[in-house]
Design a protein around this motif. Structure first.
Motif, mmCIF file in Angstrom:
data_model
loop_
_atom_site.group_PDB
_atom_site.id
_atom_site.type_symbol
_atom_site.label_atom_id
_atom_site.label_comp_id
_atom_site.label_asym_id
_atom_site.label_seq_id
_atom_site.Cartn_x
_atom_site.Cartn_y
_atom_site.Cartn_z
ATOM 1 N N GLU A 102 0.751 -1.117 0.235
ATOM 2 C CA GLU A 102 0.082 0.091 0.054
ATOM 3 C C GLU A 102 0.838 1.331 -0.005
ATOM 4 N N LEU A 103 2.191 1.289 0.412
ATOM 5 C CA LEU A 103 3.232 2.165 0.338
ATOM 6 C C LEU A 103 3.708 2.421 -0.933
ATOM 7 N N GLY A 104 3.418 1.504 -1.746
ATOM 8 C CA GLY A 104 3.958 1.723 -3.077
ATOM 9 C C GLY A 104 5.463 1.137 -3.407
ATOM 10 N N VAL A 105 5.927 -0.103 -2.816
ATOM 11 C CA VAL A 105 7.046 -0.624 -3.170
ATOM 12 C C VAL A 105 7.078 -1.177 -4.541
ATOM 13 N N SER A 106 8.415 -1.242 -5.029
ATOM 14 C CA SER A 106 8.303 -1.803 -6.302
ATOM 15 C C SER A 106 8.711 -3.067 -6.369
ATOM 16 N N ASP A 107 9.182 -4.075 -5.303
ATOM 17 C CA ASP A 107 9.336 -5.354 -5.093
ATOM 18 C C ASP A 107 9.530 -5.631 -3.758
ATOM 19 N N PHE A 108 9.876 -6.990 -3.348
ATOM 20 C CA PHE A 108 10.139 -7.422 -2.516
ATOM 21 C C PHE A 108 11.282 -8.585 -2.754
ATOM 22 N N LEU A 109 12.267 -8.692 -1.784
ATOM 23 C CA LEU A 109 13.186 -9.760 -1.929
ATOM 24 C C LEU A 109 13.353 -10.410 -0.469
ATOM 25 N N ASN A 110 13.299 -11.801 -0.436
ATOM 26 C CA ASN A 110 13.280 -12.566 0.783
ATOM 27 C C ASN A 110 14.493 -12.904 1.398
ATOM 28 N N LYS A 111 14.997 -12.686 2.677
ATOM 29 C CA LYS A 111 16.394 -13.120 3.163
ATOM 30 C C LYS A 111 16.127 -14.646 3.205
ATOM 31 N N PRO A 112 17.362 -15.089 3.331
ATOM 32 C CA PRO A 112 18.391 -15.014 2.646
ATOM 33 C C PRO A 112 18.261 -14.672 0.932
ATOM 34 N N ILE A 113 19.179 -13.596 0.685
ATOM 35 C CA ILE A 113 19.229 -13.085 -0.507
ATOM 36 C C ILE A 113 19.874 -14.142 -1.582
ATOM 37 N N ASP A 114 19.386 -14.262 -2.644
ATOM 38 C CA ASP A 114 19.957 -14.951 -3.957
ATOM 39 C C ASP A 114 20.530 -14.095 -4.767
ATOM 40 N N LYS A 115 21.647 -14.250 -5.214
ATOM 41 C CA LYS A 115 22.648 -13.070 -5.817
ATOM 42 C C LYS A 115 21.745 -12.856 -7.322
ATOM 43 N N ASP A 116 21.533 -13.912 -7.884
ATOM 44 C CA ASP A 116 20.704 -13.808 -9.280
ATOM 45 C C ASP A 116 19.390 -13.260 -9.309
ATOM 46 N N VAL A 117 18.640 -13.479 -8.132
ATOM 47 C CA VAL A 117 17.108 -13.023 -7.931
ATOM 48 C C VAL A 117 17.360 -11.479 -7.653
ATOM 49 N N LEU A 118 18.518 -11.020 -6.659
ATOM 50 C CA LEU A 118 18.817 -9.654 -6.408
ATOM 51 C C LEU A 118 19.107 -8.995 -7.656
ATOM 52 N N LEU A 119 19.967 -9.356 -8.489
ATOM 53 C CA LEU A 119 20.517 -8.494 -9.759
ATOM 54 C C LEU A 119 19.261 -8.336 -10.523
ATOM 55 N N GLU A 120 18.598 -9.680 -10.955
ATOM 56 C CA GLU A 120 17.491 -9.436 -11.837
ATOM 57 C C GLU A 120 16.466 -8.351 -11.470
ATOM 58 N N THR A 121 15.982 -8.482 -10.125
ATOM 59 C CA THR A 121 15.000 -7.569 -9.480
ATOM 60 C C THR A 121 15.504 -5.962 -9.612
ATOM 61 N N VAL A 122 16.669 -5.834 -9.280
ATOM 62 C CA VAL A 122 17.223 -4.328 -9.223
ATOM 63 C C VAL A 122 17.244 -3.896 -10.613
ATOM 64 N N SER A 123 17.870 -4.721 -11.576
ATOM 65 C CA SER A 123 17.818 -4.300 -13.184
ATOM 66 C C SER A 123 16.275 -4.030 -13.480
ATOM 67 N N ARG A 124 15.505 -4.887 -13.157
ATOM 68 C CA ARG A 124 14.137 -4.799 -13.792
ATOM 69 C C ARG A 124 13.386 -3.568 -13.155
ATOM 70 N N VAL A 125 13.503 -3.267 -11.754
ATOM 71 C CA VAL A 125 13.114 -2.097 -11.139
ATOM 72 C C VAL A 125 13.662 -0.802 -11.553
ATOM 73 N N LEU A 126 14.911 -0.860 -11.747
ATOM 74 C CA LEU A 126 15.400 0.581 -12.453
ATOM 75 C C LEU A 126 15.131 0.565 -13.680
ATOM 76 N N ALA A 127 14.644 -0.183 -14.604
ATOM 77 C CA ALA A 127 14.164 -0.164 -15.914
ATOM 78 C C ALA A 127 12.862 0.516 -15.931
ATOM 79 N N THR A 128 12.020 0.496 -14.852
ATOM 80 C CA THR A 128 10.749 1.143 -14.771
ATOM 81 C C THR A 128 10.575 2.728 -14.482
#
Length: 128
Positions: A102-128
């Protein structure tokens, strides 16, 4: 052929876990991102005001102020209404995800972080 030099995206990580901050910073800086870190919402808030990032990676559970409390304050400020935010959490709570959605987050990442998921999520969010 002319190549366009792009300024690397600026990412601010706010997380009270030193190891998590270091790991995220390592993964993201290795990909060419400019990364800044803060150990809590108070220090991170000061950094946000001084130089707003392109993306905020925000832990939900921290001392002094929880991540969702900081996010509420940011969304109330016109300068941060459209700030892209990725939430980090070890909590698998539907209630938490609904509250921060409801506060307008772009995405969620669960801990522990997976490097590939992190990089894909960051890239996708920055592209929007």
């Amino acid at each position: 052929m002319t190549t366009i030099q792009r300024t690397p995206s600026d990412i601010l990580i706010i997380d009270d876990d030193f190891v998590m901050r270091e790991l995220l910073e390592l993964h993201l800086s290795d990909e060419g991102y400019k990364v800044r870190t803060a150990e809590d919402a108070v220090a991170g808030g000061k950094m946000l005001i001084a130089a707003p990032p392109d993306l905020l990676v925000l832990d939900m559970h921290m001392p002094h102020m929880e991540g969702d409390q900081l996010l509420k304050l940011l969304r109330a400020d016109e300068n941060f209404k459209n700030l892209r935010v990725i939430v980090l959490t070890a909590e698998q709570s539907l209630d938490l995800m609904m509250r921060v959605s409801e506060l307008g987050v772009s995405d969620f990442l669960n801990k522990p972080i997976d490097k590939d998921v992190l990089l894909e999520t960051v890239s996708r969010v920055l592209a929007t």
